[in-house]
Scaffold this active site. Structure first.
Site, PDB file in Angstrom:
ATOM      1  N   CYS A 118      33.651 -19.432  11.729  1.00  0.00           N
ATOM      2  CA  CYS A 118      32.534 -18.511  11.952  1.00  0.00           C
ATOM      3  C   CYS A 118      32.475 -18.142  13.435  1.00  0.00           C
ATOM      4  O   CYS A 118      33.201 -18.705  14.269  1.00  0.00           O
ATOM      5  CB  CYS A 118      31.217 -19.158  11.502  1.00  0.00           C
ATOM      6  N   CYS A 152      31.832 -21.015  15.891  1.00  0.00           N
ATOM      7  CA  CYS A 152      33.002 -21.901  16.010  1.00  0.00           C
ATOM      8  C   CYS A 152      34.112 -21.232  16.822  1.00  0.00           C
ATOM      9  O   CYS A 152      34.776 -21.886  17.617  1.00  0.00           O
ATOM     10  CB  CYS A 152      33.509 -22.318  14.639  1.00  0.00           C
ATOM     11  N   ASN A 199      32.417 -30.368   7.487  1.00  0.00           N
ATOM     12  CA  ASN A 199      31.084 -29.804   7.731  1.00  0.00           C
ATOM     13  C   ASN A 199      30.022 -30.832   7.387  1.00  0.00           C
ATOM     14  O   ASN A 199      30.176 -31.626   6.444  1.00  0.00           O
ATOM     15  CB  ASN A 199      30.873 -28.484   6.970  1.00  0.00           C
ATOM     16  N   CYS A 212      29.607 -27.000  11.395  1.00  0.00           N
ATOM     17  CA  CYS A 212      30.836 -26.652  10.679  1.00  0.00           C
ATOM     18  C   CYS A 212      31.931 -27.683  10.952  1.00  0.00           C
ATOM     19  O   CYS A 212      31.913 -28.382  11.968  1.00  0.00           O
ATOM     20  CB  CYS A 212      31.347 -25.286  11.122  1.00  0.00           C
ATOM     21  N   GLU A 258      34.963 -27.266  11.917  1.00  0.00           N
ATOM     22  CA  GLU A 258      35.704 -27.004  13.159  1.00  0.00           C
ATOM     23  C   GLU A 258      35.019 -27.644  14.358  1.00  0.00           C
ATOM     24  O   GLU A 258      35.660 -28.228  15.227  1.00  0.00           O
ATOM     25  CB  GLU A 258      35.805 -25.497  13.417  1.00  0.00           C
ATOM     26  N   GLU A 297      26.004 -30.826   6.759  1.00  0.00           N
ATOM     27  CA  GLU A 297      24.858 -29.937   6.585  1.00  0.00           C
ATOM     28  C   GLU A 297      23.535 -30.633   6.846  1.00  0.00           C
ATOM     29  O   GLU A 297      23.454 -31.867   6.899  1.00  0.00           O
ATOM     30  CB  GLU A 297      24.893 -29.345   5.162  1.00  0.00           C
TER      31      GLU A 297
HETATM   32  N1  THU Z   1      31.609 -23.846   7.073  1.00  0.00           N
HETATM   33  C1  THU Z   1      32.498 -24.554   7.840  1.00  0.00           C
HETATM   34  O1  THU Z   1      32.380 -25.767   7.996  1.00  0.00           O
HETATM   35  N2  THU Z   1      33.521 -23.877   8.427  1.00  0.00           N
HETATM   36  C2  THU Z   1      33.809 -22.567   8.216  1.00  0.00           C
HETATM   37  O2  THU Z   1      34.759 -22.044   8.788  1.00  0.00           O
HETATM   38  C3  THU Z   1      32.972 -21.783   7.289  1.00  0.00           C
HETATM   39  C4  THU Z   1      31.670 -22.413   6.938  1.00  0.00           C
HETATM   40  C5  THU Z   1      30.536 -24.571   6.378  1.00  0.00           C
HETATM   41  C6  THU Z   1      29.171 -24.426   6.951  1.00  0.00           C
HETATM   42  C7  THU Z   1      28.311 -24.725   5.740  1.00  0.00           C
HETATM   43  O3  THU Z   1      28.152 -26.126   5.632  1.00  0.00           O
HETATM   44  C8  THU Z   1      29.134 -24.263   4.561  1.00  0.00           C
HETATM   45  O4  THU Z   1      30.464 -24.138   5.051  1.00  0.00           O
HETATM   46  C9  THU Z   1      28.687 -22.973   3.955  1.00  0.00           C
HETATM   47  O5  THU Z   1      28.651 -21.959   4.888  1.00  0.00           O
END
Ligand code: THU
Length: 133
Positions: free
Chosen positions: A98, A101, A54, A65, A67, A56
């Site tokens: 999510c 994704c 991920n 994310c 994925e 941010e």
């Molecule tokens: N996140 C992911 O990268 N993948 C997931 O399946 C769940 C959430 C990340 C997004 C964000 O940077 C952090 O987790 C908190 O939600």
């Protein structure tokens, strides 16, 4: 849903290995805001594995994310069919993709298997189609 060991669906997939690669990818996570590290590993139909973490942004809607990072790496390298996608957040079980994704991954294989951590050395594996409305 399955737990532990190597499972076989249509392809012979080493889910434990794919999950290990997802966990490894989480180490590169850029997550200063949530402090939640996530990694993903996508297995394509020609046997390649693409990983991602991920990434941010201070503007929350810009966050990508793990994925989607892995998916974009795979597709931009020429891949089009995903066989499996493992997602892992160190220390956390059942980190499922999510909604965005799930939709994004579906484009490249509705039948791909989503693999998440389940316990110390276990995993759960289920088709993406089951996770979609
Ligand atoms: N996140 C992911 O990268 N993948 C997931 O399946 C769940 C959430 C990340 C997004 C964000 O940077 C952090 O987790 C908190 O939600």
């Amino acid at each position: 849903m399955t737990k532990s060991g190597q499972e076989t669906h249509k392809h012979n997939i080493d889910y434990a290995d794919l999950l290990a690669k997802a966990l490894e990818a989480a180490a590169s996570s850029y997550s200063p805001y949530s402090k939640y590290r996530v990694g993903a590993a996508i297995l394509t139909d020609d046997g390649q594995v693409f990983t991602g973490s991920n990434v941010e942004n201070v503007l929350i809607g810009c966050t990508i994310c793990a994925e989607r990072t892995a998916a974009v790496k795979a597709v931009s390298a020429g891949a089009r069919r995903f066989v499996a996608c493992a997602v892992a957040a160190p220390g956390d079980d059942g980190c499922y993709p999510c909604g965005i994704c799930r939709q994004f991954l579906t484009e490249f294989g509705r039948d791909q298997i989503i693999v998440v951590k389940n316990g110390q050395d276990g995993h759960s594996a289920r088709p993406l189609s089951e996770l979609l409305p």
